[in-house]
Motif scaffolding. Structure first.
Motif, PDB file in Angstrom:
ATOM      1  N   LEU A  27       9.941   6.945 -10.223  1.00 60.23           N
ATOM      2  CA  LEU A  27       8.808   7.461 -10.470  1.00 60.23           C
ATOM      3  C   LEU A  27       7.004   7.826 -10.157  1.00 60.23           C
ATOM      4  CD1 LEU A  27       7.428   8.788 -13.737  1.00 60.23           C
ATOM      5  CD2 LEU A  27       7.912   5.918 -14.218  1.00 60.23           C
ATOM      6  N   LEU A  28       7.007   6.059  -9.526  1.00 59.03           N
ATOM      7  CA  LEU A  28       6.167   5.965  -8.346  1.00 59.03           C
ATOM      8  C   LEU A  28       5.429   6.795  -7.778  1.00 59.03           C
ATOM      9  CD1 LEU A  28       3.544   4.020  -8.243  1.00 59.03           C
ATOM     10  CD2 LEU A  28       5.145   2.823  -6.383  1.00 59.03           C
ATOM     11  N   HIS A  29       6.621   6.978  -6.641  1.00 56.41           N
ATOM     12  CA  HIS A  29       6.836   8.079  -5.846  1.00 56.41           C
ATOM     13  C   HIS A  29       6.503   9.163  -6.676  1.00 56.41           C
ATOM     14  CE1 HIS A  29       8.515   6.254  -2.085  1.00 56.41           C
ATOM     15  NE2 HIS A  29       9.515   5.774  -3.507  1.00 56.41           N
ATOM     16  N   ALA A  30       6.700   9.826  -8.105  1.00 57.16           N
ATOM     17  CA  ALA A  30       6.360  10.913  -8.111  1.00 57.16           C
ATOM     18  C   ALA A  30       4.529  11.073  -9.014  1.00 57.16           C
ATOM     19  CB  ALA A  30       7.121  11.548  -9.293  1.00 57.16           C
ATOM     20  N   VAL A  31       4.462   9.896  -8.826  1.00 56.93           N
ATOM     21  CA  VAL A  31       2.583   9.838  -9.504  1.00 56.93           C
ATOM     22  C   VAL A  31       2.010  10.136  -7.866  1.00 56.93           C
ATOM     23  CG1 VAL A  31       1.309   7.707 -10.503  1.00 56.93           C
ATOM     24  CG2 VAL A  31       3.413   8.163 -11.473  1.00 56.93           C
ATOM     25  N   LEU A  32       2.462   8.809  -7.150  1.00 54.76           N
ATOM     26  CA  LEU A  32       1.168   9.185  -6.136  1.00 54.76           C
ATOM     27  C   LEU A  32       1.664  10.171  -5.483  1.00 54.76           C
ATOM     28  CD1 LEU A  32       3.458   5.736  -4.339  1.00 54.76           C
ATOM     29  CD2 LEU A  32       0.464   5.871  -5.443  1.00 54.76           C
ATOM     30  N   SER A  33       2.746  11.322  -5.513  1.00 54.28           N
ATOM     31  CA  SER A  33       2.463  12.373  -4.535  1.00 54.28           C
ATOM     32  C   SER A  33       1.416  13.513  -5.816  1.00 54.28           C
ATOM     33  CB  SER A  33       4.315  12.693  -5.033  1.00 54.28           C
ATOM     34  OG  SER A  33       3.444  13.770  -4.522  1.00 54.28           O
ATOM     35  N   ASP A  34       1.300  13.008  -7.229  1.00 48.64           N
ATOM     36  CA  ASP A  34       0.873  13.549  -8.111  1.00 48.64           C
ATOM     37  C   ASP A  34      -1.308  13.356  -7.180  1.00 48.64           C
ATOM     38  OD1 ASP A  34       0.491  15.795 -10.787  1.00 48.64           O
ATOM     39  OD2 ASP A  34      -0.910  13.850 -11.454  1.00 48.64           O
ATOM     40  N   ILE A  35      -1.597  12.346  -6.973  1.00 50.29           N
ATOM     41  CA  ILE A  35      -2.778  12.092  -7.149  1.00 50.29           C
ATOM     42  C   ILE A  35      -2.901  12.450  -5.860  1.00 50.29           C
ATOM     43  CG2 ILE A  35      -3.357  10.088  -6.588  1.00 50.29           C
ATOM     44  CD1 ILE A  35      -1.862   7.681  -8.668  1.00 50.29           C
ATOM     45  N   ALA A  36      -1.881  12.484  -4.631  1.00 46.81           N
ATOM     46  CA  ALA A  36      -2.265  12.795  -3.487  1.00 46.81           C
ATOM     47  C   ALA A  36      -2.593  14.838  -4.018  1.00 46.81           C
ATOM     48  CB  ALA A  36      -0.839  12.414  -3.158  1.00 46.81           C
ATOM     49  N   THR A  37      -1.507  15.255  -4.372  1.00 48.70           N
ATOM     50  CA  THR A  37      -2.119  16.932  -4.254  1.00 48.70           C
ATOM     51  C   THR A  37      -3.524  17.086  -5.155  1.00 48.70           C
ATOM     52  OG1 THR A  37       0.348  17.284  -5.226  1.00 48.70           O
ATOM     53  CG2 THR A  37      -1.399  18.646  -5.464  1.00 48.70           C
ATOM     54  N   ARG A  38      -3.210  15.897  -6.243  1.00 52.31           N
ATOM     55  CA  ARG A  38      -4.777  16.347  -7.388  1.00 52.31           C
ATOM     56  C   ARG A  38      -6.022  16.151  -6.188  1.00 52.31           C
ATOM     57  NH1 ARG A  38      -3.375  15.696 -11.664  1.00 52.31           N
ATOM     58  NH2 ARG A  38      -3.325  13.004 -11.527  1.00 52.31           N
ATOM     59  N   SER A  39      -5.804  14.896  -5.943  1.00 51.81           N
ATOM     60  CA  SER A  39      -7.104  14.757  -4.250  1.00 51.81           C
ATOM     61  C   SER A  39      -6.797  16.113  -3.333  1.00 51.81           C
ATOM     62  CB  SER A  39      -6.993  13.160  -3.547  1.00 51.81           C
ATOM     63  OG  SER A  39      -7.624  13.067  -2.301  1.00 51.81           O
TER      64      SER A  39
ATOM     65  N   LEU B 168      12.999  10.028 -14.519  1.00 50.13           N
ATOM     66  CA  LEU B 168      11.510   9.600 -14.931  1.00 50.13           C
ATOM     67  C   LEU B 168      10.654  10.658 -14.548  1.00 50.13           C
ATOM     68  CD1 LEU B 168      11.355   6.045 -15.248  1.00 50.13           C
ATOM     69  CD2 LEU B 168      11.379   7.849 -17.459  1.00 50.13           C
ATOM     70  N   HIS B 169      10.651  11.201 -13.436  1.00 48.73           N
ATOM     71  CA  HIS B 169       9.845  11.601 -12.139  1.00 48.73           C
ATOM     72  C   HIS B 169       9.574  13.153 -12.494  1.00 48.73           C
ATOM     73  CE1 HIS B 169      13.781  12.300 -10.734  1.00 48.73           C
ATOM     74  NE2 HIS B 169      13.062  13.685  -9.685  1.00 48.73           N
ATOM     75  N   ARG B 170      10.561  14.057 -13.135  1.00 51.59           N
ATOM     76  CA  ARG B 170      10.811  15.011 -14.119  1.00 51.59           C
ATOM     77  C   ARG B 170      10.002  15.104 -15.444  1.00 51.59           C
ATOM     78  NH1 ARG B 170      12.811  18.486 -10.334  1.00 51.59           N
ATOM     79  NH2 ARG B 170      14.703  17.876  -9.391  1.00 51.59           N
ATOM     80  N   ARG B 171       9.276  13.706 -15.881  1.00 54.51           N
ATOM     81  CA  ARG B 171       8.794  14.393 -17.278  1.00 54.51           C
ATOM     82  C   ARG B 171       7.066  13.917 -17.087  1.00 54.51           C
ATOM     83  NH1 ARG B 171      11.651   8.900 -20.450  1.00 54.51           N
ATOM     84  NH2 ARG B 171      13.837   9.568 -20.268  1.00 54.51           N
ATOM     85  N   ARG B 172       6.588  15.290 -16.493  1.00 56.05           N
ATOM     86  CA  ARG B 172       5.554  15.669 -16.135  1.00 56.05           C
ATOM     87  C   ARG B 172       4.477  14.701 -16.525  1.00 56.05           C
ATOM     88  NH1 ARG B 172       5.495  15.762 -11.987  1.00 56.05           N
ATOM     89  NH2 ARG B 172       3.337  15.959 -11.915  1.00 56.05           N
ATOM     90  N   LYS B 173       4.307  15.504 -18.238  1.00 53.25           N
ATOM     91  CA  LYS B 173       3.125  13.904 -18.834  1.00 53.25           C
ATOM     92  C   LYS B 173       3.078  12.685 -19.138  1.00 53.25           C
ATOM     93  CE  LYS B 173       2.093  16.894 -23.262  1.00 53.25           C
ATOM     94  NZ  LYS B 173       2.950  17.468 -24.262  1.00 53.25           N
ATOM     95  N   LEU B 174       4.167  12.333 -18.353  1.00 59.65           N
ATOM     96  CA  LEU B 174       3.967  10.723 -18.283  1.00 59.65           C
ATOM     97  C   LEU B 174       3.402  10.676 -16.797  1.00 59.65           C
ATOM     98  CD1 LEU B 174       5.309   7.355 -18.582  1.00 59.65           C
ATOM     99  CD2 LEU B 174       7.629   8.467 -17.457  1.00 59.65           C
ATOM    100  N   VAL B 175       4.170  11.501 -16.146  1.00 60.29           N
ATOM    101  CA  VAL B 175       3.891  11.382 -14.734  1.00 60.29           C
ATOM    102  C   VAL B 175       2.097  11.514 -14.912  1.00 60.29           C
ATOM    103  CG1 VAL B 175       3.929  12.323 -12.151  1.00 60.29           C
ATOM    104  CG2 VAL B 175       5.564  11.771 -13.415  1.00 60.29           C
TER     105      VAL B 175
END
Length: 82
Positions: free
Chosen positions: A65-77, A11-18
């Motif tokens: 997946l949660l870790h990937a989502v949080l990482s995505d948020i942190a990177t964008r921030s 799941l963490h590799r599904r970029r659109k989902l993350v």
């Protein structure tokens, strides 16, 4: 009958989902964000279970997946602040 050895595409590799989950979480605060994540995680767990994924593996997938989502948020921030 033995436990299933089926595994899903991570799941963490599904970029659109993350990215989709991250964007929605970014737009929510506090309990609204928590409720959204709990509901999303529950739906994903049901889908994985219905696909034959073992419960422990499904829980690990959702956690990753949660870790990937949080990482995505942190990177964008971080990019926004730079």
């Amino acid at each position: 009958m033995s436990d299933s050895n089926i595994s899903a595409f991570p799941l963490h590799r599904r970029r659109k989902l993350v990215e989709g989950i991250a964007r929605i979480l970014e737009s929510k605060n506090g309990e609204d964000a928590n409720a959204f994540w709990r509901n999303t995680a529950k739906q994903i767990l049901v889908q994985l279970s219905e696909s034959g994924i073992a419960p422990r593996l499904a829980e690990q997938e959702v956690g990753t997946l949660l870790h990937a989502v949080l990482s995505d948020i942190a990177t964008r921030s971080a990019l926004t602040l730079a």
